[in-house]
Design a protein around this motif. Structure first.
Motif, PDB file in Angstrom:
ATOM      1  N   ALA A  71       0.848  -1.197   0.000  1.00 27.47           N
ATOM      2  CA  ALA A  71       0.000   0.000   0.000  1.00 27.47           C
ATOM      3  C   ALA A  71       0.879   1.242   0.000  1.00 27.47           C
ATOM      4  CB  ALA A  71      -0.890   0.002   1.238  1.00 27.47           C
ATOM      5  N   ILE A  72       0.322   2.347  -0.470  1.00 28.56           N
ATOM      6  CA  ILE A  72       1.010   3.645  -0.377  1.00 28.56           C
ATOM      7  C   ILE A  72       0.037   4.632   0.267  1.00 28.56           C
ATOM      8  CG2 ILE A  72       2.049   5.553  -1.663  1.00 28.56           C
ATOM      9  CD1 ILE A  72       2.665   3.585  -3.915  1.00 28.56           C
ATOM     10  N   PHE A  73       0.575   5.422   1.190  1.00 26.03           N
ATOM     11  CA  PHE A  73      -0.207   6.487   1.832  1.00 26.03           C
ATOM     12  C   PHE A  73       0.506   7.813   1.625  1.00 26.03           C
ATOM     13  CE2 PHE A  73      -3.136   4.263   4.809  1.00 26.03           C
ATOM     14  CZ  PHE A  73      -2.674   2.979   4.663  1.00 26.03           C
ATOM     15  N   LEU A  74      -0.192   8.817   1.099  1.00 28.96           N
ATOM     16  CA  LEU A  74       0.354  10.176   1.122  1.00 28.96           C
ATOM     17  C   LEU A  74      -0.247  10.849   2.362  1.00 28.96           C
ATOM     18  CD1 LEU A  74       0.171  11.302  -2.619  1.00 28.96           C
ATOM     19  CD2 LEU A  74       1.681   9.671  -1.492  1.00 28.96           C
ATOM     20  N   PRO A  75       0.566  11.015   3.408  1.00 29.06           N
ATOM     21  CA  PRO A  75      -0.020  11.418   4.691  1.00 29.06           C
ATOM     22  C   PRO A  75      -0.629  12.822   4.695  1.00 29.06           C
ATOM     23  CG  PRO A  75       2.229  10.619   4.959  1.00 29.06           C
ATOM     24  CD  PRO A  75       1.998  10.765   3.501  1.00 29.06           C
ATOM     25  N   ASP A  76      -0.255  13.666   3.714  1.00 27.23           N
ATOM     26  CA  ASP A  76      -0.861  15.002   3.741  1.00 27.23           C
ATOM     27  C   ASP A  76      -2.280  14.980   3.165  1.00 27.23           C
ATOM     28  OD1 ASP A  76      -0.055  14.607   1.153  1.00 27.23           O
ATOM     29  OD2 ASP A  76       0.992  16.530   0.935  1.00 27.23           O
ATOM     30  N   GLU A  77      -2.707  13.840   2.637  1.00 26.89           N
ATOM     31  CA  GLU A  77      -4.122  13.704   2.269  1.00 26.89           C
ATOM     32  C   GLU A  77      -4.789  12.951   3.408  1.00 26.89           C
ATOM     33  OE1 GLU A  77      -5.239  12.844  -1.712  1.00 26.89           O
ATOM     34  OE2 GLU A  77      -3.255  13.378  -2.454  1.00 26.89           O
ATOM     35  N   LEU A  78      -5.615  13.675   4.127  1.00 26.71           N
ATOM     36  CA  LEU A  78      -6.265  13.100   5.314  1.00 26.71           C
ATOM     37  C   LEU A  78      -7.602  12.508   4.867  1.00 26.71           C
ATOM     38  CD1 LEU A  78      -6.273  12.773   8.369  1.00 26.71           C
ATOM     39  CD2 LEU A  78      -7.077  15.120   8.558  1.00 26.71           C
ATOM     40  N   MET A  79      -7.746  11.207   5.044  1.00 25.49           N
ATOM     41  CA  MET A  79      -8.952  10.514   4.580  1.00 25.49           C
ATOM     42  C   MET A  79      -9.731  10.070   5.817  1.00 25.49           C
ATOM     43  SD  MET A  79      -8.112  10.566   1.318  1.00 25.49           S
ATOM     44  CE  MET A  79      -8.874   9.363   0.275  1.00 25.49           C
ATOM     45  N   ILE A  80     -10.893  10.639   6.001  1.00 25.54           N
ATOM     46  CA  ILE A  80     -11.677  10.324   7.195  1.00 25.54           C
ATOM     47  C   ILE A  80     -12.944   9.577   6.779  1.00 25.54           C
ATOM     48  CG2 ILE A  80     -12.884  11.318   9.198  1.00 25.54           C
ATOM     49  CD1 ILE A  80      -9.885  11.756   9.384  1.00 25.54           C
ATOM     50  N   GLY A  81     -13.062   8.332   7.208  1.00 30.02           N
ATOM     51  CA  GLY A  81     -14.245   7.531   6.886  1.00 30.02           C
ATOM     52  C   GLY A  81     -15.466   8.060   7.631  1.00 30.02           C
ATOM     53  N   LYS A  82     -16.645   7.611   7.173  1.00 31.62           N
ATOM     54  CA  LYS A  82     -17.873   8.068   7.833  1.00 31.62           C
ATOM     55  C   LYS A  82     -17.929   7.531   9.263  1.00 31.62           C
ATOM     56  CE  LYS A  82     -20.698   9.084   3.986  1.00 31.62           C
ATOM     57  NZ  LYS A  82     -21.224   8.287   2.894  1.00 31.62           N
ATOM     58  N   VAL A  83     -18.641   8.261  10.141  1.00 30.64           N
ATOM     59  CA  VAL A  83     -18.778   7.812  11.532  1.00 30.64           C
ATOM     60  C   VAL A  83     -19.387   6.407  11.521  1.00 30.64           C
ATOM     61  CG1 VAL A  83     -19.882   8.299  13.762  1.00 30.64           C
ATOM     62  CG2 VAL A  83     -19.079  10.189  12.317  1.00 30.64           C
ATOM     63  N   GLY A  84     -18.734   5.495  12.229  1.00 31.77           N
ATOM     64  CA  GLY A  84     -19.232   4.105  12.278  1.00 31.77           C
ATOM     65  C   GLY A  84     -18.794   3.285  11.073  1.00 31.77           C
ATOM     66  N   GLY A  85     -18.183   3.924  10.086  1.00 32.02           N
ATOM     67  CA  GLY A  85     -17.738   3.193   8.889  1.00 32.02           C
ATOM     68  C   GLY A  85     -16.253   2.873   8.975  1.00 32.02           C
ATOM     69  N   THR A  86     -15.692   2.419   7.870  1.00 36.88           N
ATOM     70  CA  THR A  86     -14.278   2.058   7.881  1.00 36.88           C
ATOM     71  C   THR A  86     -13.456   3.150   7.189  1.00 36.88           C
ATOM     72  OG1 THR A  86     -14.628   0.829   5.846  1.00 36.88           O
ATOM     73  CG2 THR A  86     -14.645  -0.437   7.885  1.00 36.88           C
ATOM     74  N   GLY A  87     -12.139   3.102   7.407  1.00 40.74           N
ATOM     75  CA  GLY A  87     -11.231   4.064   6.796  1.00 40.74           C
ATOM     76  C   GLY A  87     -11.006   3.739   5.318  1.00 40.74           C
ATOM     77  N   CYS A  88     -10.299   4.650   4.658  1.00 38.09           N
ATOM     78  CA  CYS A  88     -10.114   4.509   3.208  1.00 38.09           C
ATOM     79  C   CYS A  88      -9.354   3.222   2.860  1.00 38.09           C
ATOM     80  CB  CYS A  88      -9.377   5.727   2.673  1.00 38.09           C
ATOM     81  SG  CYS A  88      -9.191   5.692   0.898  1.00 38.09           S
ATOM     82  N   MET A  89      -8.228   2.957   3.538  1.00 36.25           N
ATOM     83  CA  MET A  89      -7.432   1.777   3.158  1.00 36.25           C
ATOM     84  C   MET A  89      -8.180   0.483   3.469  1.00 36.25           C
ATOM     85  SD  MET A  89      -4.880   0.584   1.567  1.00 36.25           S
ATOM     86  CE  MET A  89      -3.953   2.050   1.138  1.00 36.25           C
TER      87      MET A  89
END
Ligand code: UTP
Length: 294
Positions: free
Chosen positions: A129-147
């Motif tokens: 996997a690759i993460f660009l940390p300056d892109e903040l990905m916030i999943g929906k409340v109660g949902g899962t994260g992007c990765m």
């Protein structure tokens, strides 16, 4: 399809100069700037852990040691806190299992593609996997994260995946854009990728956001060190070359992305996450209303 090899490694390219945040980033890495009380890199590592990733590979450069320190045990700090009877649990997410944080150095920032290539020996022959940390990905409340969403999709289709989101058409020329094929729910087949196209030539308004799952063959493409847009070795160009020889899909992220590499995106993320917090949301809302009333 056989079960694809699990994603256990992630590369975090953090060797960029962060020029848009100068002078803040003169002595502090951009990835250590905090949204409320967590640095950007911590959000990315937490998202990786949630997706089952075990080994974090930081591609660093000069002046980035604070990132590695952040995931180390601060013995004196912990001792002082416990002598004062303070709660140490806030430090829990910063604890790394020995050996699960690895750093490699990108001596000269020649581009994102080059930064990824610097991790080739540690990635080895595994999908990663690759993460660009300056892109903040916030999943929906109660949902899962992007990765986590991407790994779930990867377990269905294998191959290569990128995270995408839709933007107004007039904004596409600042981003990498996909040429979309067949759509299956949140998954879109990728037929091509273009870096920063003029609006009139853009094949879609689906832009690549900072999360990827790639097969190790991308390292062989990057080996050629071909320069692309801006004279940099571009990851998008290397990925584009793999389309056709390997499955390639985009996953539309169900959540919100904040571009924390830009000042406006950073301020938006700070406000949005502060407003959502149970311990301060109501006060922040009242504060914002007071400020807007002036
Ligand atoms: P950016 O394009 O945001 O560049 O890189 P930057 O240097 O971080 O910031 P600005 O544009 O000067 O303000 C996207 C990601 O790729 C990494 C960056 O650290 C960031 O996570 N990167 C970029 C590298 O690791 N090496 C590079 O040569 C270029």
């Amino acid at each position: 399809m056989n079960t694809p090899k699990p994603i256990k490694k992630a590369v975090f390219p953090v060797a960029g100069l962060g020029t848009r945040f100068l002078p803040a980033t003169k002595a502090i890495p951009k990835e250590m700037l905090a949204i409320v009380d967590r640095p950007l890199i911590q959000y990315a590592v937490d998202e990786a852990r949630e997706a089952g990733i075990e080994q974090m590979i930081f591609v660093t450069g000069r002046g980035k040691t604070a990132i590695v320190e952040h995931f180390d045990i601060a013995y004196e700090l912990e001792k002082t806190l416990s002598e004062r009877g303070k709660d140490l649990s806030v430090l829990e997410p910063t604890r790394a299992t020995p050996g699960d944080i690895i750093t490699v150095r990108q001596q000269v920032p020649l581009g994102l593609g080059h930064a990824i290539w610097c991790a080739r020996a540690i990635v080895g022959d595994e999908p990663f996997a690759i993460f660009l940390p300056d892109e903040l990905m916030i999943g929906k409340v109660g949902g899962t994260g992007c990765m986590r969403q991407m790994v779930d999709a990867y377990n269905e289709v294998g191959g290569n995946l990128i995270s995408v989101l839709e933007v107004p058409r007039e904004d596409v020329s600042s981003y990498g854009v996909i040429d979309p094929g067949a759509e299956m729910g949140a998954l879109t087949e990728v037929r091509g990728l273009v870096e920063k196209p003029p609006v009139a030539d853009a094949p879609s308004n689906k832009i690549i956001s900072g999360r990827y799952i790639l097969q190790p063959e991308v390292m062989r493409v990057l080996e050629a060190q071909e320069k692309g847009a801006g004279g940099e070795i571009q990851l998008t160009d290397a990925m584009a070359k793999m389309i056709g020889s390997q499955p390639f899909h985009a996953v539309t992220f169900d959540g919100k992305r904040y571009d924390c590499g830009s000042k406006l995106g950073f301020v938006e993320a700070t406000l949005a996450l502060a407003l959502e917090r149970e311990d301060m949301g109501a006060e922040v809302r009242a504060m914002a209303e007071r400020l807007l009333a002036i």
